[in-house]
Design an enzyme around this catalytic site. Structure first.
Site, PDB file in Angstrom:
ATOM      1  N   HIS A 253       0.838  -1.204   0.000  1.00 26.01           N
ATOM      2  CA  HIS A 253       0.000   0.000   0.000  1.00 26.01           C
ATOM      3  C   HIS A 253       0.869   1.248   0.000  1.00 26.01           C
ATOM      4  CE1 HIS A 253       1.110  -0.516   4.215  1.00 26.01           C
ATOM      5  NE2 HIS A 253       0.806   0.756   4.423  1.00 26.01           N
TER       6      HIS A 253
ATOM      7  N   ASP B 151       0.461   4.975   1.898  1.00 21.87           N
ATOM      8  CA  ASP B 151      -0.318   5.323   3.082  1.00 21.87           C
ATOM      9  C   ASP B 151      -1.553   6.166   2.750  1.00 21.87           C
ATOM     10  OD1 ASP B 151       1.129   3.882   4.954  1.00 21.87           O
ATOM     11  OD2 ASP B 151       2.697   5.419   5.002  1.00 21.87           O
TER      12      ASP B 151
ATOM     13  N   HIS C  14       4.652  -0.047   0.067  1.00 22.25           N
ATOM     14  CA  HIS C  14       5.448  -0.768   1.067  1.00 22.25           C
ATOM     15  C   HIS C  14       4.561  -1.784   1.775  1.00 22.25           C
ATOM     16  CE1 HIS C  14       3.508   2.485   3.303  1.00 22.25           C
ATOM     17  NE2 HIS C  14       3.618   1.731   4.396  1.00 22.25           N
TER      18      HIS C  14
ATOM     19  N   ARG D  86       5.739   6.172  14.212  1.00 22.48           N
ATOM     20  CA  ARG D  86       5.531   6.659  12.853  1.00 22.48           C
ATOM     21  C   ARG D  86       4.916   8.059  12.837  1.00 22.48           C
ATOM     22  NH1 ARG D  86       2.036   4.042   7.920  1.00 22.48           N
ATOM     23  NH2 ARG D  86       0.637   5.782   8.262  1.00 22.48           N
TER      24      ARG D  86
END
Ligand code: SIN
Length: 290
Positions: free
Chosen positions: A99, A101, A258, A273
């Protein structure tokens, strides 16, 4: 260059050593941004950013972007903990299929940044696929067919219907909320998107969020999208981040997809993150004239 840079793959990714992300000079900052534009995935070794440091570092690349549907750290609304505890076994984890993000949003986030805090002794790698090189490798005929198309993206995994692996227990340590009607909405984005920093076209679709080609049914779209997913994931377009203590990883969602490899049951893994900046995806080619 004010740091050491070594490429990870022939077309994608670079390892940066010899700088402290908490204390960058103007020259470091400019060189880092130039390296990021070219390599699109960077791993800065030997960093130890606390949540405040990570927010400060991230803000160099644009305004912090607050992630929808994922509970942030209590005292840092711009930071989420990507965590799987040792006792969370046989569960689906955060981001474990290809995907970019939040690509289903009107203006998806551009950059994502992960600081390693606790790693399993082996496994728990993050894979990236190079969407620019994957596009370049297509035949002229395929490029001409794909360039004018739009694809529909939806955040259905946060929506009201069960995700494809809905039978599988979800991890509990990343608190993701589901059942959101607005996450079911499909949005059209260009299938071939411009990565502005390099001027390169990039395929912009993923099996996690892309539902179909605009103007076609999911069934009609399946063979073209299925081909593209297989193509993107070919080994020659991918790199593997084998995490080391102190790694700070950053990527550009306009140019890569990723996934997090979920192969470390029985061990704790914790990363922090941040996501940064957002924009409406820019088509690489004029969609009306093509
Ligand atoms: C993600 O940000 O999608 C997860 C990446 C990872 O856990 O390696």
């Amino acid at each position: 260059m004010p740091f050491d840079l070594s490429p990870i793959g022939p077309t994608l990714g670079a390892i940066i050593e010899g700088i402290d992300a908490r204390d960058l000079s103007d020259a470091d900052d400019a060189a880092l941004k130039a390296a990021f534009a070219e390599h699109r995935v960077l791993v800065l070794r030997d960093q130890s950013l606390g949540a405040d440091d990570q927010v400060t570092f991230s803000a160099r690349f644009g305004p912090l972007y607050r992630m929808p549907y994922v509970k942030p750290l209590a005292d840092h609304p711009d930071v989420i903990a990507v965590l799987k505890e040792a006792d969370e076994v046989k569960v689906s984890t955060f981001g474990s299929w290809w995907h970019a993000d939040f690509s289903y949003l009107e203006e998806p986030p551009v950059y994502s940044i992960l600081q390693a805090h606790e790693l399993p002794p082996a496994g728990g790698d993050t894979l990236f696929a190079d969407l620019c090189t994957a596009y370049d490798a297509l035949s002229d005929g395929m490029k001409a067919m794909l360039s004018p198309l739009k694809v529909m993206h939806s955040g259905h995994i946060y929506g009201t219907k069960l995700a494809p692996d809905g039978e599988k227990a979800r991890m509990r340590s990343v608190e993701v909320s589901t059942g959101h009607v607005e996450a079911d909405v499909e949005r059209a984005h260009p299938l071939v998107r411009l990565h502005q920093p390099s001027g390169r076209p990039a395929l912009f679709c993923s099996p996690t969020y892309t539902t179909r080609l605009e103007g076609m049914t999911a069934t009609e779209s399946a063979s073209i999208l299925g081909y593209l997913y297989e193509h993107i994931a070919r080994p020659e377009f991918t790199i593997r981040q084998r995490w080391q203590a102190g790694d700070l990883l950053m990527w550009d969602n306009r140019a890569v997809v990723h996934l997090a490899v979920n192969d470390y049951d029985g061990h704790r893994r914790l990363l922090h993150r941040t996501t940064v900046a957002s924009e409406r995806p820019v088509p690489a080619f004029n969609q009306e004239d093509s």
